[in-house]
Scaffold this active site. Structure first.
Site, PDB file in Angstrom:
ATOM      1  N   ASP A 257      83.300  31.429  60.673  1.00  0.00           N
ATOM      2  CA  ASP A 257      81.987  30.778  60.670  1.00  0.00           C
ATOM      3  C   ASP A 257      81.893  30.076  59.305  1.00  0.00           C
ATOM      4  O   ASP A 257      82.935  29.804  58.692  1.00  0.00           O
ATOM      5  CB  ASP A 257      80.858  31.806  60.866  1.00  0.00           C
ATOM      6  CG  ASP A 257      79.508  31.166  61.204  1.00  0.00           C
ATOM      7  OD1 ASP A 257      79.312  30.767  62.359  1.00  0.00           O
ATOM      8  OD2 ASP A 257      78.649  31.046  60.303  1.00  0.00           O
TER       9      ASP A 257
ATOM     10  N   LYS B 194      78.002  39.621  64.873  1.00  0.00           N
ATOM     11  CA  LYS B 194      78.192  38.678  63.761  1.00  0.00           C
ATOM     12  C   LYS B 194      78.363  39.479  62.489  1.00  0.00           C
ATOM     13  O   LYS B 194      77.795  40.566  62.354  1.00  0.00           O
ATOM     14  CB  LYS B 194      76.969  37.771  63.622  1.00  0.00           C
ATOM     15  CG  LYS B 194      77.222  36.501  62.859  1.00  0.00           C
ATOM     16  CD  LYS B 194      77.763  35.436  63.782  1.00  0.00           C
ATOM     17  CE  LYS B 194      78.123  34.167  63.055  1.00  0.00           C
ATOM     18  NZ  LYS B 194      78.395  33.081  64.013  1.00  0.00           N
TER      19      LYS B 194
HETATM   20  P1  NDP Z   1      81.979  25.238  57.411  1.00  0.00           P
HETATM   21  O1  NDP Z   1      81.983  26.249  56.354  1.00  0.00           O
HETATM   22  O2  NDP Z   1      83.251  24.641  57.863  1.00  0.00           O
HETATM   23  O3  NDP Z   1      81.018  24.018  56.998  1.00  0.00           O
HETATM   24  C1  NDP Z   1      79.677  24.236  56.729  1.00  0.00           C
HETATM   25  C2  NDP Z   1      79.018  22.909  56.409  1.00  0.00           C
HETATM   26  O4  NDP Z   1      77.613  23.088  56.378  1.00  0.00           O
HETATM   27  C3  NDP Z   1      79.425  22.367  55.047  1.00  0.00           C
HETATM   28  O5  NDP Z   1      79.342  20.970  55.102  1.00  0.00           O
HETATM   29  C4  NDP Z   1      78.342  22.960  54.163  1.00  0.00           C
HETATM   30  O6  NDP Z   1      78.122  22.252  52.950  1.00  0.00           O
HETATM   31  C5  NDP Z   1      77.140  22.850  55.057  1.00  0.00           C
HETATM   32  N1  NDP Z   1      76.167  23.870  54.691  1.00  0.00           N
HETATM   33  C6  NDP Z   1      76.344  25.206  54.700  1.00  0.00           C
HETATM   34  N2  NDP Z   1      75.254  25.836  54.263  1.00  0.00           N
HETATM   35  C7  NDP Z   1      74.370  24.865  53.971  1.00  0.00           C
HETATM   36  C8  NDP Z   1      73.051  24.879  53.482  1.00  0.00           C
HETATM   37  N3  NDP Z   1      72.428  26.040  53.204  1.00  0.00           N
HETATM   38  N4  NDP Z   1      72.421  23.689  53.322  1.00  0.00           N
HETATM   39  C9  NDP Z   1      73.050  22.511  53.589  1.00  0.00           C
HETATM   40  N5  NDP Z   1      74.317  22.441  54.062  1.00  0.00           N
HETATM   41  C10 NDP Z   1      74.952  23.602  54.245  1.00  0.00           C
HETATM   42  O7  NDP Z   1      81.190  25.906  58.631  1.00  0.00           O
HETATM   43  P2  NDP Z   1      81.214  25.518  60.179  1.00  0.00           P
HETATM   44  O8  NDP Z   1      81.357  24.059  60.349  1.00  0.00           O
HETATM   45  O9  NDP Z   1      82.167  26.421  60.857  1.00  0.00           O
HETATM   46  O10 NDP Z   1      79.744  25.978  60.620  1.00  0.00           O
HETATM   47  C11 NDP Z   1      78.633  25.089  60.643  1.00  0.00           C
HETATM   48  C12 NDP Z   1      77.574  25.622  61.600  1.00  0.00           C
HETATM   49  O11 NDP Z   1      78.136  25.753  62.905  1.00  0.00           O
HETATM   50  C13 NDP Z   1      77.027  27.019  61.259  1.00  0.00           C
HETATM   51  O12 NDP Z   1      75.678  27.084  61.674  1.00  0.00           O
HETATM   52  C14 NDP Z   1      77.856  27.942  62.159  1.00  0.00           C
HETATM   53  O13 NDP Z   1      77.193  29.149  62.416  1.00  0.00           O
HETATM   54  C15 NDP Z   1      77.937  27.067  63.400  1.00  0.00           C
HETATM   55  N6  NDP Z   1      79.008  27.406  64.327  1.00  0.00           N
HETATM   56  C16 NDP Z   1      80.316  27.452  63.929  1.00  0.00           C
HETATM   57  C17 NDP Z   1      81.304  27.737  64.843  1.00  0.00           C
HETATM   58  C18 NDP Z   1      82.737  27.702  64.486  1.00  0.00           C
HETATM   59  O14 NDP Z   1      83.566  27.840  65.394  1.00  0.00           O
HETATM   60  N7  NDP Z   1      83.131  27.503  63.236  1.00  0.00           N
HETATM   61  C19 NDP Z   1      80.980  28.060  66.241  1.00  0.00           C
HETATM   62  C20 NDP Z   1      79.580  27.889  66.587  1.00  0.00           C
HETATM   63  C21 NDP Z   1      78.654  27.594  65.633  1.00  0.00           C
HETATM   64  P3  NDP Z   1      78.678  22.826  51.558  1.00  0.00           P
HETATM   65  O15 NDP Z   1      80.145  22.543  51.576  1.00  0.00           O
HETATM   66  O16 NDP Z   1      77.924  22.087  50.507  1.00  0.00           O
HETATM   67  O17 NDP Z   1      78.367  24.299  51.566  1.00  0.00           O
HETATM   68  O1  2IT Z   2      78.702  30.994  66.016  1.00  0.00           O
HETATM   69  C1  2IT Z   2      79.756  31.087  66.657  1.00  0.00           C
HETATM   70  O2  2IT Z   2      79.785  31.017  67.893  1.00  0.00           O
HETATM   71  C2  2IT Z   2      81.007  31.236  65.911  1.00  0.00           C
HETATM   72  N1  2IT Z   2      80.984  31.217  64.682  1.00  0.00           N
HETATM   73  C3  2IT Z   2      82.297  31.452  66.634  1.00  0.00           C
HETATM   74  C4  2IT Z   2      82.441  32.875  67.064  1.00  0.00           C
HETATM   75  C5  2IT Z   2      83.778  33.235  67.654  1.00  0.00           C
HETATM   76  O3  2IT Z   2      83.929  34.446  67.907  1.00  0.00           O
HETATM   77  O4  2IT Z   2      84.635  32.400  67.862  1.00  0.00           O
END
Ligand code: NDP
Ligand code: 2IT
Length: 451
Positions: free
Chosen positions: A170, A130
């Site tokens: 992410d 990561k």
């Molecule tokens: P995005 O940046 O697209 O969206 C993040 C969302 O979470 C936004 O709505 C943001 O709000 C909110 N957020 C972020 N930080 C905080 C905080 N400290 N408190 C409250 N709300 C918060 O990210 P993703 O949707 O890609 O990721 C969301 C989660 O999913 C993370 O935990 C990530 O690690 C996990 N994840 C993502 C993957 C992917 O493929 N993208 C794969 C597997 C897991 P705001 O706009 O106000 O910051």
């Molecule tokens: O937390 C996760 O699994 C991700 N942000 C996606 C990682 C990836 O390599 O697609």
């Protein structure tokens, strides 16, 4: 070391805390895994003798570097960049890049540790890593974001490679940022390889990668319900976040006949008792991604919804819950509220959104609880499929990929059942995921000897 010499659980955790001071998220992630692994390895001498758990909980390396960039006013800005390469026993390091002001070594070490087990669970050959930076994309112009991504990659490029370490997106890193980073990697190395995933479709990206994490978390939820002979039809879903994972989870809930009633961001949550339709979800996607708006503005656009400033959505009564924002966003008290309100299943779209107390509340209540390392693995799984397509220099069809994602999520669910069935119809998915993920990585490490 003989079994009898091996430290007990408390001794092990004391050591983890002592070696990782001021890294609470990392310690928390290790504890959640160790709670299950200690029982599993109790009678397995070789894992003790080879100190496997101790070794998995020590990243292969942590790279930290300076990232300088110039803002639109000509000011020189300095950020810290990282790549944590946790474990490559079963494949090249693989995991996302996060841009958020809260990023530090503890957060990225926890994420890289979790990723190691998650990637093993997918059944694909990917190790765990990561990266990221404390850069805050909010309020930055597109040109500032481009300059930051280029500067970040100017150091990162020497640590990654299609067979070494393959980053992706992410929090704060989506298709646009991956494009800028890929462009800079290609420019520096003069190589066109599958060094990043989540790329645009024109330059080696895979269909359904953007949707995969949210869709996968809902497929996993449906797989859990199916064990009980239930489905998502008519179920009310409470979802946090409004980014990539949350909006695609909401979309798939609607496809499967459920009713998502909340979304949130770091400002608060919206409650739409009528339920979010595909049209409303598309508006949120455009609003958050292209207009970089706030979720509160949903209420100006759609009547009947309310905004709850500074609050998380866990108090809204629901049948199923999907925390899809960030770590430790669902605490013990929230878990008790969900259980008291009749929530039957929780599927973690985010990484470690439930704190340890919340995990224990869900386990004690014996509701269906899918930890992130199982439930949100669909994203990295399709990243793995993107790597395969890049190596083969071809693209699979959307239908093929949709089926592969479903099959992979079903495979993860089956692996969780293997080690998580507790009798009486209860499945401990945390235990199942931890043991299945650990065993694959551990057995590969045993094969390598002491390295
Ligand atoms: P995005 O940046 O697209 O969206 C993040 C969302 O979470 C936004 O709505 C943001 O709000 C909110 N957020 C972020 N930080 C905080 C905080 N400290 N408190 C409250 N709300 C918060 O990210 P993703 O949707 O890609 O990721 C969301 C989660 O999913 C993370 O935990 C990530 O690690 C996990 N994840 C993502 C993957 C992917 O493929 N993208 C794969 C597997 C897991 P705001 O706009 O106000 O910051
Ligand atoms: O937390 C996760 O699994 C991700 N942000 C996606 C990682 C990836 O390599 O697609």
């Amino acid at each position: 070391m003989a079994v009898s010499d091996h430290v007990d659980f408390n001794g092990f955790m004391e050591g983890v805390k002592r070696r990782n001071p001021h890294q609470p998220e990392f310690v928390q992630a290790v504890q959640e895994v160790a709670e299950d692994i200690f029982d599993f390895i109790e009678d397995k001498e070789e894992y003790h003798a080879q100190q496997i758990l101790r070794r998995i909980a020590e990243p292969d390396r942590v790279v930290s570097f300076r990232v300088c960039w110039e803002d639109d006013n000509g000011n020189i800005r300095v950020q810290r960049g990282y790549r944590v390469q946790n474990n490559n026993a079963i494949g090249p390091y693989k995991g996302g890049i996060r841009f958020h002001p809260s990023v530090n070594e503890s957060v990225l070490k926890f994420l890289a540790f979790e990723q190691t087990f998650k990637n093993a669970l997918t059944g694909l050959p990917m190790g765990g890593g990561k990266g990221g930076s404390n850069f805050n994309p909010k309020g930055k112009s597109v040109r500032e974001i481009m300059r930051f991504c280029q500067s970040f990659m100017t150091e990162l490029y020497r640590h990654i490679g299609a067979d070494i370490d393959v980053p992706a997106g992410d929090i704060g890193v989506g298709g646009r940022e991956i494009g800028y980073m890929f462009g800079q990697y290609k420019r520096i190395t003069n190589q066109f390889t599958g060094v990043l995933t989540g790329k645009g479709l024109e330059f080696g990206g895979s269909l359904i990668r953007p949707e995969a994490t949210g869709y996968g978390a809902v497929y996993f939820l449906a797989d859990m319900l199916a064990v009980k002979g239930a489905d998502l039809g008519g179920k009310t879903a409470v979802i946090s976040g409004s980014g990539n994972v949350a909006t695609h989870a909401a979309e798939k809930i609607v496809h499967l006949g459920g009713k998502p009633v909340t979304l949130s961001d770091s400002g608060g949550f919206i409650h739409d008792p009528e339920g979010l339709t595909l049209e409303k979800i598309n508006w949120v996607k455009a609003h958050k991604t292209h207009r970089r708006g706030r979720i509160s503005e949903y209420c100006d656009e759609f009547t009947g919804a309310s905004y709850h400033e500074g609050k998380t959505p866990w108090g809204v009564p629901c049948d199923v819950a999907l925390p899809c924002a960030t770590q430790n966003e669902l605490l013990g008290a929230d878990a008790r509220t969900l259980v008291a309100n009749g929530c039957v299943a929780v599927s973690e779209g985010a990484n470690m959104p439930s704190d340890l107390e919340a995990v224990h509340v869900f386990k004690d209540a014996k509701i269906m609880f899918a930890p992130g390392k199982a439930a949100n693995a669909g994203g990295v799984a399709v990243s793995g499929l993107e790597m395969s397509q890049n190596s083969e220099r071809r693209s699979w069809s959307e239908a093929e990929l949709q089926q592969m994602l479903k099959d992979i999520m079903a495979g993860i669910h089956a692996r969780c059942l293997t080690y998580g069935e507790q009798g009486g119809g209860y499945v401990d998915y945390v235990k199942g995921a931890n043991i299945a993920g650990f065993k694959k990585v551990a057995d590969a490490m045993l094969a390598f000897g002491v390295v």
